[in-house]
Design an enzyme around this catalytic site. Structure first.
Site, PDB file in Angstrom:
ATOM      1  N   CYS A   1     -58.715  64.778  -8.199  1.00  0.00           N
ATOM      2  CA  CYS A   1     -57.570  65.286  -9.250  1.00  0.00           C
ATOM      3  C   CYS A   1     -57.153  66.569  -8.620  1.00  0.00           C
ATOM      4  CB  CYS A   1     -58.044  65.084 -10.451  1.00  0.00           C
ATOM      5  SG  CYS A   1     -56.629  65.576 -11.523  1.00  0.00           S
TER       6      CYS A   1
ATOM      7  N   CYS B   1     -58.715  71.720 -14.361  1.00  0.00           N
ATOM      8  CA  CYS B   1     -59.167  71.939 -15.757  1.00  0.00           C
ATOM      9  C   CYS B   1     -60.964  72.364 -15.673  1.00  0.00           C
ATOM     10  CB  CYS B   1     -59.350  70.380 -16.407  1.00  0.00           C
ATOM     11  SG  CYS B   1     -57.667  69.627 -16.417  1.00  0.00           S
TER      12      CYS B   1
ATOM     13  N   CYS C   1     -63.794  69.595 -15.994  1.00  0.00           N
ATOM     14  CA  CYS C   1     -63.616  68.455 -15.357  1.00  0.00           C
ATOM     15  C   CYS C   1     -64.294  68.386 -13.844  1.00  0.00           C
ATOM     16  CB  CYS C   1     -62.225  68.105 -15.398  1.00  0.00           C
ATOM     17  SG  CYS C   1     -62.243  66.329 -14.623  1.00  0.00           S
TER      18      CYS C   1
ATOM     19  N   CYS D   1     -60.222  51.398 -22.745  1.00  0.00           N
ATOM     20  CA  CYS D   1     -59.457  52.609 -22.240  1.00  0.00           C
ATOM     21  C   CYS D   1     -59.563  52.691 -20.695  1.00  0.00           C
ATOM     22  CB  CYS D   1     -59.846  53.773 -22.827  1.00  0.00           C
ATOM     23  SG  CYS D   1     -58.836  55.045 -22.813  1.00  0.00           S
TER      24      CYS D   1
ATOM     25  N   CYS E   1     -55.724  50.865 -23.863  1.00  0.00           N
ATOM     26  CA  CYS E   1     -55.400  52.476 -24.183  1.00  0.00           C
ATOM     27  C   CYS E   1     -55.464  52.710 -22.503  1.00  0.00           C
ATOM     28  CB  CYS E   1     -56.620  52.932 -24.760  1.00  0.00           C
ATOM     29  SG  CYS E   1     -56.291  54.737 -24.748  1.00  0.00           S
TER      30      CYS E   1
ATOM     31  N   CYS F   1     -53.377  58.791 -28.952  1.00  0.00           N
ATOM     32  CA  CYS F   1     -54.553  59.318 -28.905  1.00  0.00           C
ATOM     33  C   CYS F   1     -54.890  60.735 -28.317  1.00  0.00           C
ATOM     34  CB  CYS F   1     -55.722  58.439 -28.092  1.00  0.00           C
ATOM     35  SG  CYS F   1     -57.259  58.852 -27.984  1.00  0.00           S
TER      36      CYS F   1
ATOM     37  N   ARG G   1     -62.769  59.829 -33.381  1.00  0.00           N
ATOM     38  CA  ARG G   1     -63.553  59.425 -32.603  1.00  0.00           C
ATOM     39  C   ARG G   1     -64.699  60.212 -32.123  1.00  0.00           C
ATOM     40  NH1 ARG G   1     -61.156  54.511 -31.593  1.00  0.00           N
ATOM     41  NH2 ARG G   1     -59.165  54.406 -31.807  1.00  0.00           N
TER      42      ARG G   1
END
Length: 317
Positions: free
Chosen positions: A52, A56, A59, A96, A128, A188, A260
């Site tokens: 990616c 972040c 991550c 998801c 999702c 979400c 969640r």
């Protein structure tokens, strides 16, 4: 009538209540709106891992960090649907699919994701996705394919956000959420605890979530899992009390949301997980690595729920 106009001072006052009073208030709200001891089991599969371009700080999938995560191409539809069937057999009602993209790009890969969504819906599960930023047109195509929910977390407060991410703005996140909502897809959206944020940052994030109209249908509360090679690798773990306070506050602010218990759950004791459920968490994630036959973590989850008298929501077969 649910409120969307909470002030930071009001949210902080709730968050800082004596813990037993806070949990009692959250449990009272939960029972008023749900009235049972059922928990939704959700499965999360990384359909495109690593590589990616974002930065972040939490991550391990960011290409710029040196972690154990190896970049993998977008999975084939049949392989994803095989994983979805296993998840359904294990009791998951929501599947998801996450792709390590900064944003969705139109083309063959997005078309493949749309086919994954259609396949998951044919299995009778909620579908999702979390794919990064979306345009209004892309959100519309996902809705047409049958997508039930789209995950796009705020992560933290606006004030703290720039310390965690610089490759996409807070307003870009809000714009994607608006595109999702306008397309008729449920939202979400939650955040992560333990990234060096203040209590006010946590409360402001929850205030921002509750300011959405309607409230997000799903609010994942994540505990930072500190991964070697990421900028946050040395962060100390979040305490159980901190997690419970955030979950209880979320339940009080957003009474009808599925709150969640997400990343970090496997690092929590059984007692800590049960306390989070007492505080209003009524959904848990278990990833694809927990779905293999005979996996001890999966068996342990089911044993805990049975011992506590917690029932899993039934899949729609």
């Amino acid at each position: 009538m649910f409120r969307h106009d909470w002030t930071l001072a009001e949210v902080r006052a709730i968050h800082d209540l004596p813990l037993l009073d806070l949990v009692h208030r959250a449990q009272t709200v939960h029972r008023e709106h749900f009235g049972d001891n059922r928990v939704q089991l959700c499965s999360l599969l990384s359909v495109k891992t690593g590589g990616c371009p974002e930065d972040c700080a939490y991550c391990p999938q960011a290409a710029r960090y040196h972690t154990d995560v190896q970049a993998e191409p977008l999975m084939e539809v049949d392989d994803v649907l095989a994983a979805a069937r296993k998840a359904r057999e294990a009791g998951a009602t929501r599947f998801c699919m996450g792709a390590a993209w900064r944003e969705v790009k139109d083309g063959q890969q997005f078309d493949r994701v749309l086919e994954m969504v259609r396949g998951v819906k044919r299995l009778g599960m909620e579908a999702c996705c979390t794919l990064g930023m979306l345009t209004a047109a892309q959100a519309g195509r996902l809705k047409e394919a049958g997508l039930d929910a789209y995950n796009h977390n705020l992560d933290t407060s606006r004030a703290k956000y720039g310390d965690i991410i610089t490759t996409r703005t807070y307003d870009e996140r809000l714009r994607t959420l608006d595109n999702v909502r306008r397309a008729g897809i449920s939202v979400c959206c939650g955040g992560i605890l333990g990234m060096g944020e203040s209590v006010d940052d946590r409360c402001e994030m929850l205030r921002m979530l509750a300011a959405q109209e309607p409230h997000p249908e799903s609010v994942p509360i994540n505990m930072l899992v500190a991964i070697a090679g990421t900028p946050l690798a040395a962060r100390p773990p979040v305490s159980t009390v901190e997690m419970v306070r955030a979950i209880a506050t979320a339940r009080i602010l957003m009474p009808r949301a599925m709150v969640r218990l997400s990343a970090g759950r496997q690092q929590m004791s059984e007692e800590a997980q049960l306390l989070c459920m007492m505080a209003g968490a009524n959904s848990v994630f278990f990833g694809e690595k927990l779905l293999t036959t005979g996996n001890p973590e999966y068996a342990q989850d089911m044993a805990l729920f049975e011992a506590a008298g917690i029932a899993a929501l039934e899949p729609r077969l």
